[in-house]
Design an enzyme around this catalytic site. Sequence first.
Site, mmCIF file in Angstrom:
data_model
loop_
_atom_site.group_PDB
_atom_site.id
_atom_site.type_symbol
_atom_site.label_atom_id
_atom_site.label_comp_id
_atom_site.label_asym_id
_atom_site.label_seq_id
_atom_site.Cartn_x
_atom_site.Cartn_y
_atom_site.Cartn_z
ATOM 1 C CE1 TYR A 1 2.267 9.511 0.648
ATOM 2 C CE2 TYR A 1 3.295 7.987 -0.891
ATOM 3 C CZ TYR A 1 2.202 8.369 -0.139
ATOM 4 O OH TYR A 1 1.051 7.627 -0.166
ATOM 5 C CE LYS B 1 1.550 7.058 3.240
ATOM 6 N NZ LYS B 1 0.336 6.903 4.069
#
Length: 250
Positions: free
Chosen positions: A141, A145
């Site tokens: 994740y 990002k």
Amino acid sequence: MSYFSGKIILLTGASGGIGKEMMYKLLEQGAKIVTLGRSPIVRDGVEHLTVDLSQENSILGLESALYELERIDGLIHVAGLQQAGVFMKQSPEALATMMQTNLIAPTLLTRLVLPYMSKGCFVAYIGSVFGHIGFPYYAAYSASKFGLRGLSEALGRELEPLGIQVCHIAPRAVNTPMNDEKARAFMKATGSTMDEVPEVVQAALKAIEAGKPHTIIGGSERIFARLNGGFPKVVSKALRKATQAGRDIF
């Protein structure tokens, strides 16, 4: 008159959470919304284009539909997936889908939309503070990002001479269903702050209107992100407690 009044804005992730609240607020301010996603949204002032953001061919298939629009004044990419846990236990399929949805999809979608934009238009990405701080148990994740932040930064510099603004908004934890029971337990154990959706949307729209290239939501997180940029070993030491807490939770 609102900054968003009369603007035609493409919006992903409008089926729930931040995206849904974003849609409501933009409609209140007089914008016309074109939602992009798998599930149609029936509401006055909203047009829907069906697309599966986890599939590249589905995204590329939007080109003819975009051509039919009157114009495009803004793109706000909210849609994303989050999976917390021990990296080695996460399936290759889940990791690939998360990277596709969080990074490849906004990259391809932006590429499709830009030819229809001109001076005064904008592109905005809802990222995460984990795009500044590589957090344990959020490896993939965080990677997605970090990539989204890089896309925003580079593209903003490229498009500035054309008068197209690019905004990156990085919230900390947000109270949405994306954070499951284990994720919430992890945040509680590490003392992380969780914001409510309306607060995040208000801050995001304010940043877009002001044309800010980058906004981190959360005072302590902003300081921590800057510290991580210059002194990552200090942050690694500070996160040891979080790493231990994750072993017990995940």
